[in-house]
Scaffold this active site. Structure first.
Site, PDB file in Angstrom:
ATOM      1  N   GLU A  70       0.701  -1.099   0.157  1.00  0.00           N
ATOM      2  CA  GLU A  70      -0.088   0.074  -0.090  1.00  0.00           C
ATOM      3  C   GLU A  70       0.802   1.299   0.097  1.00  0.00           C
ATOM      4  OE1 GLU A  70      -0.498  -2.754   1.894  1.00  0.00           O
ATOM      5  OE2 GLU A  70      -2.390  -2.764   2.781  1.00  0.00           O
ATOM      6  N   ARG A 106       3.958  -0.486  15.345  1.00  0.00           N
ATOM      7  CA  ARG A 106       2.973  -0.088  16.505  1.00  0.00           C
ATOM      8  C   ARG A 106       3.542   0.933  17.446  1.00  0.00           C
ATOM      9  NH1 ARG A 106       2.759  -5.358  15.947  1.00  0.00           N
ATOM     10  NH2 ARG A 106       2.832  -6.756  17.778  1.00  0.00           N
TER      11      ARG A 106
HETATM   12  O1  F6P Z   1       0.812  -5.524   8.248  1.00  0.00           O
HETATM   13  C1  F6P Z   1       1.033  -5.101   9.716  1.00  0.00           C
HETATM   14  C2  F6P Z   1       2.223  -4.156   9.661  1.00  0.00           C
HETATM   15  O2  F6P Z   1       3.233  -4.927   9.476  1.00  0.00           O
HETATM   16  C3  F6P Z   1       2.026  -3.401  10.920  1.00  0.00           C
HETATM   17  O3  F6P Z   1       2.806  -4.081  11.939  1.00  0.00           O
HETATM   18  C4  F6P Z   1       2.815  -2.132  10.470  1.00  0.00           C
HETATM   19  O4  F6P Z   1       2.689  -1.059  11.453  1.00  0.00           O
HETATM   20  C5  F6P Z   1       2.275  -2.051   9.138  1.00  0.00           C
HETATM   21  O5  F6P Z   1       2.128  -3.128   8.929  1.00  0.00           O
HETATM   22  C6  F6P Z   1       2.916  -1.264   8.389  1.00  0.00           C
HETATM   23  O6  F6P Z   1       4.332  -1.970   7.948  1.00  0.00           O
HETATM   24  P1  F6P Z   1       5.790  -0.989   7.594  1.00  0.00           P
HETATM   25  O7  F6P Z   1       5.879   0.196   8.242  1.00  0.00           O
HETATM   26  O8  F6P Z   1       6.738  -2.113   7.314  1.00  0.00           O
HETATM   27  O9  F6P Z   1       5.136  -0.439   6.198  1.00  0.00           O
END
Ligand code: F6P
Length: 512
Positions: free
Chosen positions: A201, A256
């Protein structure tokens, strides 16, 4: 590891038939035993179905789980996330002095100095585009979004004038469209926030944002206005972000738990490094309390024990977070990720299954008093009892504004209504009766300032850590989210081997 339900169920059965109103009105030592203070945060759990004996059983659980050693291990940077072989460094981001690994401490401090310097540069001619940044677009999802979003909303009174921070998390193109609305590409900075720098995303949205910048400024101009906060700087560089605008953070910082790190870069620019540092100060105050206060007076531990009591002792799956403050509107969503991603696990650290009715609660909520006019009916008269955490801001209600005073009154009225209920009268008595006897706690923040916000969040982080300890699970991994990512990739690349007919019908209907 014993099943904590066994130690709690005798007390839960003993207290199940007791009138909660009568229990609460006993006052005396019970009142003192069920209130805690840590810096600007107080926890009042007098409306919980708890007495001294039950509390003793809960504190015995904490001792048996090794609370003292566990908190030391967390705060000194030991590996407390063994399934990923990592420490959990969120408290070290507030104060690295307790870390055993001095190189790591030095890296954390250097990273903090770098983001603060960049945030200051963004205020003037040293900004990436040569003019002060007026629009920041944070692109991230999950922890790389919810933390910054919560803090920016809560700190509205402390924002730097002339800078607008917007958030893009969702793949719906409307997210980016809204974030760039009215923005001048010349004075926009796009912060790509992703610990892994692989989250699809975020990468898709980052490409779209870069294309938007490039349409007005060309490729070089676009590159100059992109920054990244990540634990994978090599991947950010391969993506095309210039090394001088890549702000790394450690692998041991969970997504998180990450806005305290460079993942809070957008906040540091939008609020200014001074305000950001005050948020860290508030959290540091709680870290100190958590580290040194004996178990019986330790607020985060007490909150964890109460939630374990309701979940494992009393079988209450869910918990509602009712934040009586517009600026804390996003707190329920933030806590939902913090708790449910941390504690939604099937097994203990040794791989043995968690007993039924244990593990994290389903957390949901919203903003009071609005929610009184939507789902509170269910809380008062629905068949299931769901404990409520009321989040209060003392200075708001006590500040002299009559609406704010009424907001505080609404909060107090709800705690009383849940406790005592009401005996309906007349032919519709059964419909008009509220059973009462429904548990709640009140978490009060002295005032919604940077220190208070930092403290409130840190209380919940340590609470989640304690719950993980009490259940014997790892609160720092999140393997459960990976399968969905793989299946999305499969679907988009035409690999249908793992999909059933109904799912493929949907995919066809969506022209995927
Ligand atoms: O899909 C869950 C997750 O891994 C969360 O734990 C995390 O905060 C989020 O996706 C975003 O991940 P990243 O910071 O690696 O893009």
């Amino acid at each position: 590891m014993t099943d904590c339900r066994q130690q709690l169920q005798a007390h839960a059965s003993r207290l199940a038939g007791v009138s909660l109103g009568a229990l609460v009105r006993k006052g005396g030592r019970r009142d003192a035993a069920l209130q805690w203070q840590a810096g600007p945060v107080t926890l009042d759990a007098r409306h919980q179905r708890l007495d001294g004996e039950a509390m003793d059983a809960l504190f015995a659980l904490a001792e048996a789980a090794g609370f003292d050693d566990a908190r030391k291990a967390l705060l000194s940077g030991d590996i407390v996330n063994p399934t990923e072989g990592r420490p959990a460094l969120h408290a070290a981001l507030r104060d690295a002095s307790a870390l055993k690994d001095r190189d790591l401490a030095a890296r954390i401090e250097a990273a903090r100095a770098r983001t603060a310097a960049f945030a200051r540069a963004c205020q003037g001619a040293d900004a990436p585009g040569g003019q002060p940044v007026t629009r920041i677009i944070n692109i991230g999802i999950g922890g790389s979004d919810l933390g910054p979003r919560l803090v920016y909303g809560a700190m509205k009174a402390f924002r730097r004038p002339g800078v607008d921070l917007r958030f893009v998390s969702n793949l719906d193109p409307a997210d980016l469209e809204d974030a760039i609305e009215g923005a001048d590409p010349e004075t926009t900075l796009v912060c790509v926030t992703s610990k892994s720098f692989t989250t699809s995303e975020t990468l898709m949205n980052a490409r779209a944002a870069k294309a938007w910048l490039a349409a007005s400024l060309g490729e070089d101009g676009a590159n100059a206005r992109m920054a990244a906060a990540t634990a994978a700087p090599g991947k950010a560089e391969s993506f095309g972000i210039a090394r001088e605008r890549i702000f790394p953070f450690e692998e041991g910082v969970g997504g998180r738990y990450s806005f305290w790190s460079a993942a809070g870069l957008c906040l540091e620019i939008a609020l200014g490094p001074e305000v950001f540092a005050r948020i860290l100060d508030g959290a540091r105050q709680i870290d100190g309390h958590f580290a040194t206060t004996p178990a019986e007076r330790n607020l985060p531990l007490a909150k964890a024990l109460i939630d374990v009591w309701n979940r494992a002792g009393r079988g209450r799956l869910a918990r509602c977070v009712a934040a009586y403050s517009t600026r804390l509107e996003l707190l329920p969503a933030y806590l939902q990720q913090l708790e449910m991603e941390s504690l939604g696990k099937p097994v203990r650290l040794d791989g043995s299954p968690l007993p039924a009715h244990t593990g994290g609660q389903l957390v949901w909520g919203g903003k009071g008093s609005d929610i009184q006019h939507s789902f509170f009916q269910w809380l008062h008269q629905g068949v299931d009892e769901v404990p409520v955490d009321f989040i209060a801001v003392k200075a708001l209600y006590a500040g002299g504004d009559e609406r704010a005073k009424a907001l505080g009154a609404n909060l107090v009225a709800q705690t009383a209504a849940l406790l005592d209920g009401h005996a309906g009268e007349g032919p519709l008595a059964a419909h008009k009766t509220l059973a009462g006897g429904r548990a709640s706690s009140v978490i009060t923040l002295e005032r919604l300032d940077p220190e208070g916000l930092g403290a409130l969040i840190a209380v919940h982080e340590h609470k989640v850590f304690c719950e993980g300890l009490l259940y014997g699970l790892n609160p720092f991994d999140q393997w459960g989210v990976e399968l969905g990512k793989l299946l999305t990739t499969d679907l988009l690349s035409g690999n249908h081997s793992r999909f059933d007919g109904a799912s493929l019908d949907l995919a066809r209907a969506f022209r995927l």
